[in-house]
Design a protein around this motif. Structure first.
Motif, PDB file in Angstrom:
ATOM      1  N   ALA A  25      -1.700   1.271   8.346  1.00  0.00           N
ATOM      2  CA  ALA A  25      -2.775   0.266   8.421  1.00  0.00           C
ATOM      3  C   ALA A  25      -2.524  -0.711   9.569  1.00  0.00           C
ATOM      4  O   ALA A  25      -3.478  -1.176  10.205  1.00  0.00           O
ATOM      5  N   SER A  26      -1.254  -0.990   9.869  1.00  0.00           N
ATOM      6  CA  SER A  26      -0.942  -1.901  10.980  1.00  0.00           C
ATOM      7  C   SER A  26      -1.301  -1.289  12.337  1.00  0.00           C
ATOM      8  O   SER A  26      -1.397  -2.009  13.334  1.00  0.00           O
ATOM      9  N   TYR A  27      -1.527   0.011  12.394  1.00  0.00           N
ATOM     10  CA  TYR A  27      -1.893   0.672  13.653  1.00  0.00           C
ATOM     11  C   TYR A  27      -3.288   0.248  14.112  1.00  0.00           C
ATOM     12  O   TYR A  27      -3.650   0.488  15.267  1.00  0.00           O
ATOM     13  N   ARG A  28      -4.070  -0.360  13.246  1.00  0.00           N
ATOM     14  CA  ARG A  28      -5.403  -0.814  13.651  1.00  0.00           C
ATOM     15  C   ARG A  28      -5.335  -1.766  14.844  1.00  0.00           C
ATOM     16  O   ARG A  28      -6.295  -1.898  15.585  1.00  0.00           O
ATOM     17  N   GLU A  29      -4.175  -2.429  15.021  1.00  0.00           N
ATOM     18  CA  GLU A  29      -3.998  -3.365  16.132  1.00  0.00           C
ATOM     19  C   GLU A  29      -4.148  -2.682  17.492  1.00  0.00           C
ATOM     20  O   GLU A  29      -4.522  -3.328  18.461  1.00  0.00           O
ATOM     21  N   GLU A  36      -9.257   4.826  11.200  1.00  0.00           N
ATOM     22  CA  GLU A  36      -8.816   4.415   9.869  1.00  0.00           C
ATOM     23  C   GLU A  36      -7.508   5.133   9.555  1.00  0.00           C
ATOM     24  O   GLU A  36      -7.331   6.290   9.925  1.00  0.00           O
ATOM     25  N   PRO A  37      -6.596   4.455   8.882  1.00  0.00           N
ATOM     26  CA  PRO A  37      -5.330   5.105   8.521  1.00  0.00           C
ATOM     27  C   PRO A  37      -5.572   6.217   7.511  1.00  0.00           C
ATOM     28  O   PRO A  37      -6.591   6.220   6.813  1.00  0.00           O
ATOM     29  N   PRO A  38      -4.630   7.150   7.430  1.00  0.00           N
ATOM     30  CA  PRO A  38      -4.743   8.166   6.374  1.00  0.00           C
ATOM     31  C   PRO A  38      -4.861   7.478   5.021  1.00  0.00           C
ATOM     32  O   PRO A  38      -4.322   6.394   4.806  1.00  0.00           O
ATOM     33  N   SER A  39      -5.560   8.096   4.113  1.00  0.00           N
ATOM     34  CA  SER A  39      -5.825   7.477   2.812  1.00  0.00           C
ATOM     35  C   SER A  39      -4.549   7.322   1.993  1.00  0.00           C
ATOM     36  O   SER A  39      -3.611   8.120   2.110  1.00  0.00           O
TER      37      SER A  39
END
Length: 172
Positions: A25-29, A36-39
């Motif tokens: 989720a931090s990769y959104r930066e 979107e991150p993997p679920s």
């Protein structure tokens, strides 16, 4: 050292998967727009299956029973972009909670994974790091990992990654 290390068990699957999901989720930066991150459910299914496999090794770091981070390795043959290259291991995951980044826990987990890979008879190890994940890439490069060419895409990941490799030797 304020943390302790232990091998993961099946009972750890949920919190390890949550750690992976939070890390991604931090990769959104730095991710491409709309990424979107993997679920979380998908990560749990992967971790649950991994912890049932003799091919996968997972170690976690804990502080007073709370997860600080974890590392996982497997054979390259069973990993994304499977490879039958003799002696090749895959450094599958290294995720450390933000509160423990820079503390040394990542380095200790990293080194334990390399030792385990060597004990399993692997001679080389590879990993994929997101192209935009500058902090992780600096860490790996400092630890002797070498990029193997330009960024490429992993199926289903939807952002460029860089393949890194390094030999496994006794001077981990």
């Amino acid at each position: 050292m304020d943390w302790s290390l232990r091998l993961a068990t099946q009972a750890d699957a949920e919190r390890l998967a949550a750690n992976v999901h939070e890390g991604f989720a931090s990769y959104r930066e730095f991710a491409p727009p709309g990424w979107e991150p993997p679920s979380a459910d998908g990560e749990l299914a992967l971790m649950d299956a991994a912890l049932r496999s003799d091919d996968v090794w997972v170690m976690l770091a804990e502080v007073e029973g709370q997860l600080a981070g974890h590392v996982a390795i497997r054979s390259a043959e069973s990993a994304p972009r499977g490879s039958r290259e003799p002696g090749l291991a895959h450094f599958w995951q290294l995720f450390v909670k933000p509160a423990w980044q820079g503390s040394g826990v990542a380095l200790e987990l990293h080194d334990e994974a390399l030792r385990e890979a060597g004990e399993r008879g692997f001679t080389t190890i590879r990993l994929y790091a997101a192209e935009g994940q500058a902090r992780a890439r600096r860490f790996y490069e400092r630890e002797g990992w070498v990029a193997q060419g330009p960024p490429s895409e992993l199926p289903g990941f939807r952002m460029p990654v860089v393949e890194y490799r390094r030999p496994i030797n006794s001077s981990v």
